[in-house]
Design a protein around this motif. Sequence first.
Motif, PDB file in Angstrom:
ATOM      1  N   ALA A   1      36.755  37.191  17.696  1.00  0.00           N
ATOM      2  CA  ALA A   1      37.463  37.140  18.979  1.00  0.00           C
ATOM      3  C   ALA A   1      36.443  37.258  20.103  1.00  0.00           C
ATOM      4  CB  ALA A   1      38.472  38.278  19.065  1.00  0.00           C
ATOM      5  N   VAL A   2      36.821  36.822  21.286  1.00  0.00           N
ATOM      6  CA  VAL A   2      35.948  36.973  22.447  1.00  0.00           C
ATOM      7  C   VAL A   2      36.816  37.121  23.687  1.00  0.00           C
ATOM      8  CG1 VAL A   2      35.730  34.499  22.926  1.00  0.00           C
ATOM      9  CG2 VAL A   2      33.904  36.055  23.625  1.00  0.00           C
ATOM     10  N   ARG A   3      36.358  37.962  24.596  1.00  0.00           N
ATOM     11  CA  ARG A   3      36.961  38.121  25.911  1.00  0.00           C
ATOM     12  C   ARG A   3      35.840  37.982  26.929  1.00  0.00           C
ATOM     13  NH1 ARG A   3      40.515  38.047  22.725  1.00  0.00           N
ATOM     14  NH2 ARG A   3      42.360  39.410  22.545  1.00  0.00           N
ATOM     15  N   ALA A   4      36.129  37.357  28.045  1.00  0.00           N
ATOM     16  CA  ALA A   4      35.088  37.157  29.052  1.00  0.00           C
ATOM     17  C   ALA A   4      34.431  38.470  29.441  1.00  0.00           C
ATOM     18  CB  ALA A   4      35.677  36.458  30.275  1.00  0.00           C
ATOM     19  N   HIS A   5      35.241  39.525  29.631  1.00  0.00           N
ATOM     20  CA  HIS A   5      34.671  40.779  30.138  1.00  0.00           C
ATOM     21  C   HIS A   5      33.792  41.501  29.123  1.00  0.00           C
ATOM     22  CE1 HIS A   5      38.521  42.395  28.394  1.00  0.00           C
ATOM     23  NE2 HIS A   5      37.707  43.357  28.009  1.00  0.00           N
ATOM     24  N   TRP A   6      33.770  41.043  27.859  1.00  0.00           N
ATOM     25  CA  TRP A   6      32.861  41.645  26.888  1.00  0.00           C
ATOM     26  C   TRP A   6      31.405  41.327  27.207  1.00  0.00           C
ATOM     27  CZ3 TRP A   6      35.879  40.303  21.757  1.00  0.00           C
ATOM     28  CH2 TRP A   6      37.045  41.075  21.707  1.00  0.00           C
ATOM     29  N   PHE A   7      31.177  40.345  28.080  1.00  0.00           N
ATOM     30  CA  PHE A   7      29.825  40.047  28.515  1.00  0.00           C
ATOM     31  C   PHE A   7      29.402  40.910  29.700  1.00  0.00           C
ATOM     32  CE2 PHE A   7      31.065  35.922  26.542  1.00  0.00           C
ATOM     33  CZ  PHE A   7      30.049  35.831  25.595  1.00  0.00           C
ATOM     34  N   ALA A   8      30.292  41.780  30.164  1.00  0.00           N
ATOM     35  CA  ALA A   8      29.985  42.580  31.352  1.00  0.00           C
ATOM     36  C   ALA A   8      28.818  43.529  31.114  1.00  0.00           C
ATOM     37  CB  ALA A   8      31.223  43.365  31.798  1.00  0.00           C
ATOM     38  N   LEU A   9      28.826  44.252  30.014  1.00  0.00           N
ATOM     39  CA  LEU A   9      27.768  45.239  29.784  1.00  0.00           C
ATOM     40  C   LEU A   9      26.402  44.593  29.601  1.00  0.00           C
ATOM     41  CD1 LEU A   9      29.530  47.995  27.625  1.00  0.00           C
ATOM     42  CD2 LEU A   9      29.322  47.786  30.107  1.00  0.00           C
ATOM     43  N   PRO A  10      26.282  43.477  28.835  1.00  0.00           N
ATOM     44  CA  PRO A  10      24.968  42.822  28.786  1.00  0.00           C
ATOM     45  C   PRO A  10      24.474  42.359  30.156  1.00  0.00           C
ATOM     46  CG  PRO A  10      26.354  42.032  26.994  1.00  0.00           C
ATOM     47  CD  PRO A  10      27.216  42.871  27.878  1.00  0.00           C
ATOM     48  N   LEU A  11      25.380  41.847  30.993  1.00  0.00           N
ATOM     49  CA  LEU A  11      24.961  41.409  32.323  1.00  0.00           C
ATOM     50  C   LEU A  11      24.570  42.594  33.208  1.00  0.00           C
ATOM     51  CD1 LEU A  11      27.407  38.465  33.035  1.00  0.00           C
ATOM     52  CD2 LEU A  11      24.926  38.353  32.810  1.00  0.00           C
TER      53      LEU A  11
ATOM     54  N   GLU B   1      33.133  30.032  31.176  1.00  0.00           N
ATOM     55  CA  GLU B   1      34.145  29.124  30.655  1.00  0.00           C
ATOM     56  C   GLU B   1      35.362  29.897  30.150  1.00  0.00           C
ATOM     57  OE1 GLU B   1      31.878  27.149  27.695  1.00  0.00           O
ATOM     58  OE2 GLU B   1      30.516  26.238  29.143  1.00  0.00           O
ATOM     59  N   GLU B   2      35.124  31.135  29.630  1.00  0.00           N
ATOM     60  CA  GLU B   2      36.230  31.936  29.095  1.00  0.00           C
ATOM     61  C   GLU B   2      37.065  32.607  30.171  1.00  0.00           C
ATOM     62  OE1 GLU B   2      33.165  31.538  25.961  1.00  0.00           O
ATOM     63  OE2 GLU B   2      33.127  32.157  28.064  1.00  0.00           O
ATOM     64  N   GLY B   3      36.547  32.674  31.379  1.00  0.00           N
ATOM     65  CA  GLY B   3      37.282  33.328  32.451  1.00  0.00           C
ATOM     66  C   GLY B   3      36.352  33.995  33.447  1.00  0.00           C
ATOM     67  N   ARG B   4      36.948  34.760  34.350  1.00  0.00           N
ATOM     68  CA  ARG B   4      36.190  35.453  35.388  1.00  0.00           C
ATOM     69  C   ARG B   4      36.286  36.961  35.186  1.00  0.00           C
ATOM     70  NH1 ARG B   4      37.769  32.762  41.236  1.00  0.00           N
ATOM     71  NH2 ARG B   4      37.635  30.552  40.629  1.00  0.00           N
ATOM     72  N   PHE B   5      35.241  37.635  35.612  1.00  0.00           N
ATOM     73  CA  PHE B   5      35.285  39.100  35.714  1.00  0.00           C
ATOM     74  C   PHE B   5      34.316  39.508  36.805  1.00  0.00           C
ATOM     75  CE2 PHE B   5      32.137  38.097  32.460  1.00  0.00           C
ATOM     76  CZ  PHE B   5      31.050  38.901  32.783  1.00  0.00           C
ATOM     77  N   HIS B   6      34.334  40.759  37.165  1.00  0.00           N
ATOM     78  CA  HIS B   6      33.421  41.236  38.199  1.00  0.00           C
ATOM     79  C   HIS B   6      32.752  42.525  37.752  1.00  0.00           C
ATOM     80  CE1 HIS B   6      37.466  42.809  39.147  1.00  0.00           C
ATOM     81  NE2 HIS B   6      36.837  43.898  39.539  1.00  0.00           N
ATOM     82  N   LEU B   7      31.582  42.767  38.291  1.00  0.00           N
ATOM     83  CA  LEU B   7      30.771  43.928  37.946  1.00  0.00           C
ATOM     84  C   LEU B   7      30.497  44.769  39.183  1.00  0.00           C
ATOM     85  CD1 LEU B   7      27.942  42.019  36.016  1.00  0.00           C
ATOM     86  CD2 LEU B   7      29.972  43.050  34.991  1.00  0.00           C
ATOM     87  N   HIS B   8      30.378  46.066  38.966  1.00  0.00           N
ATOM     88  CA  HIS B   8      29.960  46.975  40.035  1.00  0.00           C
ATOM     89  C   HIS B   8      28.571  47.489  39.662  1.00  0.00           C
ATOM     90  CE1 HIS B   8      34.027  47.073  41.831  1.00  0.00           C
ATOM     91  NE2 HIS B   8      34.446  47.013  40.584  1.00  0.00           N
ATOM     92  N   ALA B   9      27.566  46.693  39.933  1.00  0.00           N
ATOM     93  CA  ALA B   9      26.203  47.044  39.545  1.00  0.00           C
ATOM     94  C   ALA B   9      25.740  48.283  40.301  1.00  0.00           C
ATOM     95  CB  ALA B   9      25.255  45.873  39.822  1.00  0.00           C
ATOM     96  N   GLY B  10      25.281  49.278  39.546  1.00  0.00           N
ATOM     97  CA  GLY B  10      24.773  50.497  40.159  1.00  0.00           C
ATOM     98  C   GLY B  10      25.833  51.497  40.555  1.00  0.00           C
TER      99      GLY B  10
ATOM    100  N   GLY C   1      39.055  39.304  36.140  1.00  0.00           N
ATOM    101  CA  GLY C   1      39.438  38.472  37.266  1.00  0.00           C
ATOM    102  C   GLY C   1      38.432  38.464  38.393  1.00  0.00           C
ATOM    103  N   PRO C   2      38.761  37.757  39.476  1.00  0.00           N
ATOM    104  CA  PRO C   2      37.856  37.656  40.620  1.00  0.00           C
ATOM    105  C   PRO C   2      37.579  39.018  41.245  1.00  0.00           C
ATOM    106  CG  PRO C   2      39.625  36.025  40.764  1.00  0.00           C
ATOM    107  CD  PRO C   2      39.999  36.965  39.664  1.00  0.00           C
ATOM    108  N   ALA C   3      36.490  39.093  41.990  1.00  0.00           N
ATOM    109  CA  ALA C   3      36.148  40.329  42.692  1.00  0.00           C
ATOM    110  C   ALA C   3      37.244  40.676  43.696  1.00  0.00           C
ATOM    111  CB  ALA C   3      34.814  40.167  43.407  1.00  0.00           C
ATOM    112  N   PRO C   4      37.521  41.964  43.906  1.00  0.00           N
ATOM    113  CA  PRO C   4      38.592  42.368  44.827  1.00  0.00           C
ATOM    114  C   PRO C   4      38.257  42.129  46.298  1.00  0.00           C
ATOM    115  CG  PRO C   4      37.425  44.285  43.988  1.00  0.00           C
ATOM    116  CD  PRO C   4      36.898  43.113  43.232  1.00  0.00           C
TER     117      PRO C   4
END
Length: 210
Positions: A113-123, A140-149, A159-162
């Motif tokens: 299985a894969v979810r787009a946000h599973w790539f969040a921690l590596p990024l 391609e799998e979707g959008r997510f957002h990160l709060h770096a730092g 989903g998209p950034a707030p």
Amino acid sequence: MPPRRSYDQYCSAARALDVVGDRWTLLIVRELLAGPRRYTDLHADLPGVSTDVLASRLRDMERDGLATRRRLPPPGAAYVYELTGRGRELLPVLQALGEWGQGELGERRPTDAVRAHWFALPLLRGLEGVGEGLVEVRLEEGRFHLHAGAEEGPVYGDGPAPREPDALLVLDTATCTALSRGELSLTRAVRAGRVEVTGEGPLAKTLRET
């Protein structure tokens, strides 16, 4: 609740595994790093876990002070789970585990299985030392957002950034997979044109200039 199982070893690693060593616990932490989540959302993003096991692990996490449950005010009126400060302290543990496991990824199997946000921690690992800010990621799998730092609050979200992000990253699955495997750094991927960076924030400018 029944007493927690223990290795009965006077060792901090053994004590830590008493708390987080059960199957699914650390993956539940990964999901809750996105902020408060409903039980149904957790179950949907943890394919393969049974409802009984998920409920049991969440109870254990509440008992051990890793997570809390609260009821949202109307009109939501649903219960959500969220990490405590103690639970959030597992972020660097998950990051170190993910880095150690890079070589185990290999090719994606048909059953994976894969979810787009599973790539969040590596990024997020790729952004360490680059800068801080809100980053939107489009795959391609979707959008997510990160709060770096971020020192408090959610680490990432679906989903998209707030709000207007400090940087917008657009990349394909092959590039994101290479980043997750440790075969490519984020800055090298940007220089090679494999990651498109837009935005006027300091983080976007730093990424484009590295």
